[in-house]
Write an enzyme that holds these catalytic residues in place. Sequence first.
Site, PDB file in Angstrom:
ATOM      1  CE  LYS A   9      -3.757  -2.071   2.718  1.00 55.43           C
ATOM      2  NZ  LYS A   9      -4.545  -2.624   3.515  1.00 55.43           N
ATOM      3  CE1 TYR A  49      -8.968  -3.277   0.486  1.00 53.25           C
ATOM      4  CE2 TYR A  49      -8.463  -2.191  -0.771  1.00 53.25           C
ATOM      5  CZ  TYR A  49      -7.889  -3.243   0.499  1.00 53.25           C
ATOM      6  OH  TYR A  49      -6.995  -2.625   0.411  1.00 53.25           O
ATOM      7  NE  ARG A  85      -5.768 -12.591   5.059  1.00 52.34           N
ATOM      8  CZ  ARG A  85      -6.845 -11.335   5.181  1.00 52.34           C
ATOM      9  NH1 ARG A  85      -6.191 -10.340   4.288  1.00 52.34           N
ATOM     10  NH2 ARG A  85      -7.396 -11.266   6.132  1.00 52.34           N
ATOM     11  NE  ARG A 102      -2.074  -5.948   6.698  1.00 47.78           N
ATOM     12  CZ  ARG A 102      -3.270  -6.661   6.742  1.00 47.78           C
ATOM     13  NH1 ARG A 102      -3.634  -7.678   7.198  1.00 47.78           N
ATOM     14  NH2 ARG A 102      -3.746  -6.099   5.584  1.00 47.78           N
ATOM     15  CG  ASN A 112      -3.146  -2.489   7.078  1.00 48.90           C
ATOM     16  OD1 ASN A 112      -3.395  -1.825   6.446  1.00 48.90           O
ATOM     17  ND2 ASN A 112      -4.475  -3.448   7.568  1.00 48.90           N
ATOM     18  CG  HIS A 115      -4.607  -6.394   0.210  1.00 46.71           C
ATOM     19  ND1 HIS A 115      -6.410  -6.795   0.677  1.00 46.71           N
ATOM     20  CD2 HIS A 115      -5.100  -7.142  -1.533  1.00 46.71           C
ATOM     21  CE1 HIS A 115      -7.397  -7.268  -0.493  1.00 46.71           C
ATOM     22  NE2 HIS A 115      -6.428  -8.001  -1.179  1.00 46.71           N
ATOM     23  CD  GLU A 126      -8.882  -9.638  -3.508  1.00 43.60           C
ATOM     24  OE1 GLU A 126      -7.392  -9.682  -3.217  1.00 43.60           O
ATOM     25  OE2 GLU A 126      -9.194  -8.514  -2.175  1.00 43.60           O
TER      26      GLU A 126
HETATM   27  P1  IDP Z   1      -7.150  -7.275   5.081  1.00 42.03           P
HETATM   28  O1  IDP Z   1      -6.964  -5.898   4.865  1.00 42.03           O
HETATM   29  O2  IDP Z   1      -6.630  -7.687   6.926  1.00 42.03           O
HETATM   30  O3  IDP Z   1      -8.272  -7.963   4.190  1.00 42.03           O
HETATM   31  P2  IDP Z   1      -9.525  -6.382   5.716  1.00 42.03           P
HETATM   32  O4  IDP Z   1     -11.368  -6.836   7.120  1.00 42.03           O
HETATM   33  O5  IDP Z   1     -10.342  -6.731   4.829  1.00 42.03           O
HETATM   34  O6  IDP Z   1      -8.649  -6.737   6.091  1.00 42.03           O
HETATM   35  O7  IDP Z   1     -10.185  -4.531   5.637  1.00 42.03           O
HETATM   36  C1  IDP Z   1      -9.428  -3.850   4.205  1.00 42.03           C
HETATM   37  C2  IDP Z   1      -8.977  -3.125   4.945  1.00 42.03           C
HETATM   38  O8  IDP Z   1      -9.294  -1.765   5.732  1.00 42.03           O
HETATM   39  C3  IDP Z   1      -7.510  -2.686   6.079  1.00 42.03           C
HETATM   40  O9  IDP Z   1      -6.568  -3.939   5.453  1.00 42.03           O
HETATM   41  C4  IDP Z   1      -6.772  -1.713   6.461  1.00 42.03           C
HETATM   42  O10 IDP Z   1      -6.630  -0.531   5.799  1.00 42.03           O
HETATM   43  C5  IDP Z   1      -8.431  -1.011   6.595  1.00 42.03           C
HETATM   44  N1  IDP Z   1      -9.006  -1.227   7.856  1.00 42.03           N
HETATM   45  C6  IDP Z   1     -10.080  -2.060   8.295  1.00 42.03           C
HETATM   46  N2  IDP Z   1     -10.325  -2.134   8.968  1.00 42.03           N
HETATM   47  C7  IDP Z   1     -10.179  -0.566   9.692  1.00 42.03           C
HETATM   48  C8  IDP Z   1     -11.210  -0.090  10.711  1.00 42.03           C
HETATM   49  O11 IDP Z   1     -11.992  -0.803  11.478  1.00 42.03           O
HETATM   50  N3  IDP Z   1     -10.736   1.271  10.357  1.00 42.03           N
HETATM   51  C9  IDP Z   1      -9.158   1.799   9.621  1.00 42.03           C
HETATM   52  N4  IDP Z   1      -9.431   0.952   8.378  1.00 42.03           N
HETATM   53  C10 IDP Z   1      -9.566  -0.290   8.183  1.00 42.03           C
HETATM   54 MG    MG Z   2      -9.880  -8.152   2.975  1.00 44.54          MG
END
Ligand code: IDP
Ligand code: MG
Length: 150
Positions: A9, A49, A85, A102, A112, A115, A126
């Site tokens: 990212k 997303y 993952r 992370r 974070n 992705h 994707e």
């Molecule tokens: P992932 O990236 O581990 O699959 P997801 O739940 O799919 O996690 O969320 C996608 C992305 O959205 C996360 O990597 C993060 O950048 C952002 N995100 C998820 N939850 C939050 C939150 O509660 N606050 C701010 N950003 C979030």
């Molecule tokens: Mg995700």
Amino acid sequence: MDRTFVMVKPDGVQRGIVGEIVSRLELKGLKLVAARFEKLPEARVTEQYKEHLSKPFFPSLKTYIMGGPCFLMVWEGRNVVALVRKVIGATNPQEAAPGTIRGDFGIDIGRNVIHASDSPESAAREIGIHFKPAEVFAYTRIDESVLYEY
Ligand code: IDP
Ligand code: MG
């Protein structure tokens, strides 16, 4: 062989850890089969997303991801989706184990670093959003029997 979509990212790019991330995945034994450096257009961020469209963090997520260039990749390997993952760690860097990407490089869930697809179905979807089939390369790298027990 299985494939997954991985993306450094904008925060990861700006912090200069693209090479570190590629290196960790290479050293694991995974094979890089596609890569592109790109500032993502809004339509592809939304598509990527779309499961989060109605979430409160969606607008800030979109701003974050569109805030600078990303490094997009496809990686190949046995059970690669679940494996990557584990290598990247939990979504929230506060909870991600040390030794994960992370866990080692992030602090905030909204920054974070990386992705990776969360299921084989997401990976196929994707990869299709970001790469044309001709941009993903099948090639022989090494004698794979040093990595896999057939
Ligand atoms: P992932 O990236 O581990 O699959 P997801 O739940 O799919 O996690 O969320 C996608 C992305 O959205 C996360 O990597 C993060 O950048 C952002 N995100 C998820 N939850 C939050 C939150 O509660 N606050 C701010 N950003 C979030
Ligand atoms: Mg995700």
